[in-house]
Design a protein around this motif. Structure first.
Motif, PDB file in Angstrom:
ATOM      1  N   VAL A 188      41.721  40.181  44.283  1.00 51.89           N
ATOM      2  CA  VAL A 188      41.641  39.742  42.893  1.00 51.89           C
ATOM      3  C   VAL A 188      40.187  39.419  42.576  1.00 51.89           C
ATOM      4  O   VAL A 188      39.545  38.620  43.273  1.00 51.89           O
ATOM      5  CB  VAL A 188      42.536  38.509  42.653  1.00 51.89           C
ATOM      6  N   GLN A 189      39.654  40.058  41.539  1.00 51.94           N
ATOM      7  CA  GLN A 189      38.271  39.812  41.147  1.00 51.94           C
ATOM      8  C   GLN A 189      38.195  38.626  40.196  1.00 51.94           C
ATOM      9  O   GLN A 189      38.893  38.576  39.183  1.00 51.94           O
ATOM     10  CB  GLN A 189      37.657  41.037  40.481  1.00 51.94           C
ATOM     11  N   VAL A 190      37.318  37.689  40.524  1.00 52.34           N
ATOM     12  CA  VAL A 190      37.141  36.470  39.744  1.00 52.34           C
ATOM     13  C   VAL A 190      35.737  36.463  39.142  1.00 52.34           C
ATOM     14  O   VAL A 190      34.744  36.690  39.842  1.00 52.34           O
ATOM     15  CB  VAL A 190      37.343  35.210  40.619  1.00 52.34           C
ATOM     16  N   ASN A 191      35.653  36.212  37.852  1.00 54.25           N
ATOM     17  CA  ASN A 191      34.358  36.104  37.188  1.00 54.25           C
ATOM     18  C   ASN A 191      33.874  34.667  37.329  1.00 54.25           C
ATOM     19  O   ASN A 191      34.200  33.799  36.519  1.00 54.25           O
ATOM     20  CB  ASN A 191      34.465  36.500  35.714  1.00 54.25           C
ATOM     21  N   THR A 192      33.107  34.420  38.368  1.00 56.78           N
ATOM     22  CA  THR A 192      32.670  33.048  38.662  1.00 56.78           C
ATOM     23  C   THR A 192      31.409  32.666  37.910  1.00 56.78           C
ATOM     24  O   THR A 192      31.021  31.490  37.915  1.00 56.78           O
ATOM     25  CB  THR A 192      32.415  32.883  40.170  1.00 56.78           C
ATOM     26  N   SER A 193      30.746  33.635  37.270  1.00 56.41           N
ATOM     27  CA  SER A 193      29.483  33.341  36.584  1.00 56.41           C
ATOM     28  C   SER A 193      29.660  33.130  35.089  1.00 56.41           C
ATOM     29  O   SER A 193      28.759  32.619  34.432  1.00 56.41           O
ATOM     30  CB  SER A 193      28.490  34.489  36.814  1.00 56.41           C
ATOM     31  N   GLY A 194      30.816  33.550  34.550  1.00 56.90           N
ATOM     32  CA  GLY A 194      31.052  33.410  33.126  1.00 56.90           C
ATOM     33  C   GLY A 194      30.325  34.427  32.275  1.00 56.90           C
ATOM     34  O   GLY A 194      30.311  34.325  31.046  1.00 56.90           O
ATOM     35  N   GLU A 195      29.737  35.446  32.901  1.00 56.67           N
ATOM     36  CA  GLU A 195      29.007  36.480  32.164  1.00 56.67           C
ATOM     37  C   GLU A 195      29.988  37.468  31.536  1.00 56.67           C
ATOM     38  O   GLU A 195      30.850  38.012  32.224  1.00 56.67           O
ATOM     39  CB  GLU A 195      28.057  37.220  33.097  1.00 56.67           C
ATOM     40  N   GLU A 196      29.840  37.713  30.248  1.00 55.66           N
ATOM     41  CA  GLU A 196      30.732  38.633  29.557  1.00 55.66           C
ATOM     42  C   GLU A 196      30.584  40.066  30.055  1.00 55.66           C
ATOM     43  O   GLU A 196      31.517  40.873  29.944  1.00 55.66           O
ATOM     44  CB  GLU A 196      30.477  38.575  28.050  1.00 55.66           C
ATOM     45  N   SER A 197      29.432  40.382  30.609  1.00 54.48           N
ATOM     46  CA  SER A 197      29.189  41.743  31.083  1.00 54.48           C
ATOM     47  C   SER A 197      29.930  42.054  32.383  1.00 54.48           C
ATOM     48  O   SER A 197      30.011  43.218  32.785  1.00 54.48           O
ATOM     49  CB  SER A 197      27.690  41.960  31.303  1.00 54.48           C
ATOM     50  N   LYS A 198      30.458  41.028  33.025  1.00 53.07           N
ATOM     51  CA  LYS A 198      31.130  41.242  34.309  1.00 53.07           C
ATOM     52  C   LYS A 198      32.647  41.227  34.147  1.00 53.07           C
ATOM     53  O   LYS A 198      33.204  40.472  33.354  1.00 53.07           O
ATOM     54  CB  LYS A 198      30.720  40.156  35.312  1.00 53.07           C
ATOM     55  N   SER A 199      33.287  42.086  34.932  1.00 50.53           N
ATOM     56  CA  SER A 199      34.747  42.065  34.991  1.00 50.53           C
ATOM     57  C   SER A 199      35.188  40.873  35.822  1.00 50.53           C
ATOM     58  O   SER A 199      34.391  40.227  36.487  1.00 50.53           O
ATOM     59  CB  SER A 199      35.267  43.364  35.619  1.00 50.53           C
ATOM     60  N   GLY A 200      36.471  40.602  35.801  1.00 53.51           N
ATOM     61  CA  GLY A 200      37.002  39.510  36.618  1.00 53.51           C
ATOM     62  C   GLY A 200      37.772  38.514  35.781  1.00 53.51           C
ATOM     63  O   GLY A 200      37.457  38.266  34.619  1.00 53.51           O
ATOM     64  N   ILE A 201      38.781  37.946  36.389  1.00 49.40           N
ATOM     65  CA  ILE A 201      39.615  36.967  35.717  1.00 49.40           C
ATOM     66  C   ILE A 201      38.924  35.604  35.738  1.00 49.40           C
ATOM     67  O   ILE A 201      38.113  35.311  36.628  1.00 49.40           O
ATOM     68  CB  ILE A 201      41.002  36.898  36.394  1.00 49.40           C
ATOM     69  N   HIS A 202      39.226  34.772  34.761  1.00 47.39           N
ATOM     70  CA  HIS A 202      38.650  33.427  34.728  1.00 47.39           C
ATOM     71  C   HIS A 202      39.164  32.644  35.935  1.00 47.39           C
ATOM     72  O   HIS A 202      40.333  32.781  36.319  1.00 47.39           O
ATOM     73  CB  HIS A 202      39.052  32.706  33.431  1.00 47.39           C
TER      74      HIS A 202
END
Length: 245
Positions: free
Chosen positions: A133-147
């Motif tokens: 599961v990919q997690v967007n840990t940086s909060g960057e909109e350009s990156k995929s990943g779940i919150h």
């Protein structure tokens, strides 16, 4: 530089990377054998991948569906392929059908793609597919990943609602300047603790895929079990055009 010299440079670079991986693992007090190195060969030629393969490496990663579909049939079938890019739902079956030795999909970031992968595995009669599961840990909109706040629910969905998938852990991409990457990595580790508690899963059985060419040593020191290294092994990339899959 001649092609053979470039290829030899790739082998030399891989040797250096493996040494750095071992040293980072030892600094963290872990067995280096517990850290997997994914050689990400995005837009690099099959000849260069083969040279690294002949050196003894078996785990390779690709970002684009069309590229892995073209390369995989030209290379030995004992390669452990990882798909590390953003996967569109309409490419799920195509990817699985075209790469029988696909070992892991690292970018599952919503229930829809999990469901498509689950159905594709079932329809093709494949063994259960490992996914992260990919997690967007940086909060960057350009990156995929779940919150991060939603990672537990997605992990539960994969584990309990997708019988043809095997939930194997979490993945993240650190911020490009690397100054805030430690916080990204700490966040993924926190997510693992929460996910493992919810799934009654031992943390040592839940992978952390974090760390790339610019920060893999730090990632290993902070608990990464899977690092995705491209340009440090294969050299800088020159992009002919933007790809979308």
């Amino acid at each position: 530089m001649a092609a053979s010299a470039v290829e030899n440079a790739g082998v030399s670079a891989l040797r250096s990377v493996m040494l750095r991986v071992r040293q980072a693992a030892e600094r963290s007090g872990r067995d280096p054998a517990l850290v997997r190195v994914v050689a990400v060969s995005k837009i690099k030629p099959v000849s260069l991948i083969r040279q690294v393969y002949n050196f003894g490496h078996r785990c390779f990663g690709e970002n684009y569906v069309q590229e892995i579909l073209e390369k995989a049939p030209q290379l030995p079938d004992d390669i452990e392929w990882h798909f590390v890019g953003h996967l569109q739902t309409n490419k799920a079956k195509l990817l699985l059908a075209g790469v029988p030795n696909l070992a892991l999909v690292e970018g599952v970031d919503n229930e829809k793609i999990a469901n498509h992968l689950d159905r594709a595995v079932s329809n093709l009669g494949r063994n259960p597919l490992k996914v992260l599961v990919q997690v967007n840990t940086s909060g960057e909109e350009s990156k995929s990943g779940i919150h991060p706040s939603d990672c537990v629910e997605l992990a539960k969905h994969v584990k309990f609602e997708c019988p043809n998938l095997q939930f194997s852990g979490l993945m993240t991409i650190g911020m490009p300047d690397y100054t805030s990457t430690p916080e990204n990595f700490r966040m993924l580790s926190k997510c693992r603790t929460e996910v493992c508690k919810a799934l009654a899963m031992a943390e040592e059985h839940c992978e952390l895929s974090m760390g790339m060419s610019g920060d893999f040593e730090q990632a290993i020191e902070m608990g990464s079990t899977n690092v995705r290294i491209g340009s440090t092994i294969f050299g800088p990339r020159e992009y002919p055009k933007k790809q979308t899959d």
